[in-house]
Write an enzyme that holds these catalytic residues in place. Sequence first.
Site, PDB file in Angstrom:
ATOM      1  CB  CYS A   1      -0.923   0.042   1.214  1.00 39.13           C
ATOM      2  SG  CYS A   1      -1.817   1.611   1.276  1.00 39.13           S
TER       3      CYS A   1
ATOM      4  CB  CYS B   1      -2.053   4.548   4.547  1.00 38.47           C
ATOM      5  SG  CYS B   1      -3.500   4.026   3.605  1.00 38.47           S
ATOM      6  CB  SER B   2      -1.023   0.473   6.759  1.00 33.76           C
ATOM      7  OG  SER B   2      -2.147   1.050   7.401  1.00 33.76           O
TER       8      SER B   2
HETATM    9 FE    FE Z   1      -3.523   2.142   2.737  1.00 33.62          FE
END
Ligand code: FE
Length: 200
Positions: free
Chosen positions: A100, A103-104
């Site tokens: 990603c 972000c995560s």
């Molecule tokens: Fe993300």
Amino acid sequence: MPKPDPRPESIALLERLVAALAARGIVSEEEIAAKRAATERASPQIGARMVARAWIDPAFRALLLADGSRAASLFGADMRGQPPLGVLEDRPGLHHLVVCTLCSCYPRAVLGYPPAWYKSQAYRARAVRDPRRVLAEWGTVLPPDVQVRVVDSTAEYRWMVLPLRPAGTEGWEEAQLASLITAETLVGVRLPQPGPALPA
Ligand code: FE
């Protein structure tokens, strides 16, 4: 004078954000608690079992590739209100790596919380710029004729990898096959490989 709060500032900020969202009716504390509980029930073992099943059951493999969310729900993942799960099929000559970049994003409802390295800025940037070097650092050295496809997990789609079944595993039971799969394999930084020996 109020006592100083010994907790990290991020915790207090998070509490204020949740209270503000709840006050506006955007999300309730109960909804957040339910989502957290679902993530805590999820684990890479669910993904590992899905991969192992796909290796031995062509019908499940077809379902997994066509509708990952439904396939995951058959293995106990709570996919209600979750972004769809996409499954990337490795083939001879094609290897997938999931990141990603923003972000995560990670299929938490299936695999649980993402590993810390997955969320690191270094991985997010380098997986895109120099995927082969990142893979090599994980011990994954692919022949030059294998294409590496880097796929971005987003708020719209969460990805996991269906790796190639390793040679020499013919006739293995599903649980034995699942023991080859870790969170790292499901993101594509590692290939399926034997872990610690299973208890007899
Ligand atoms: Fe993300």
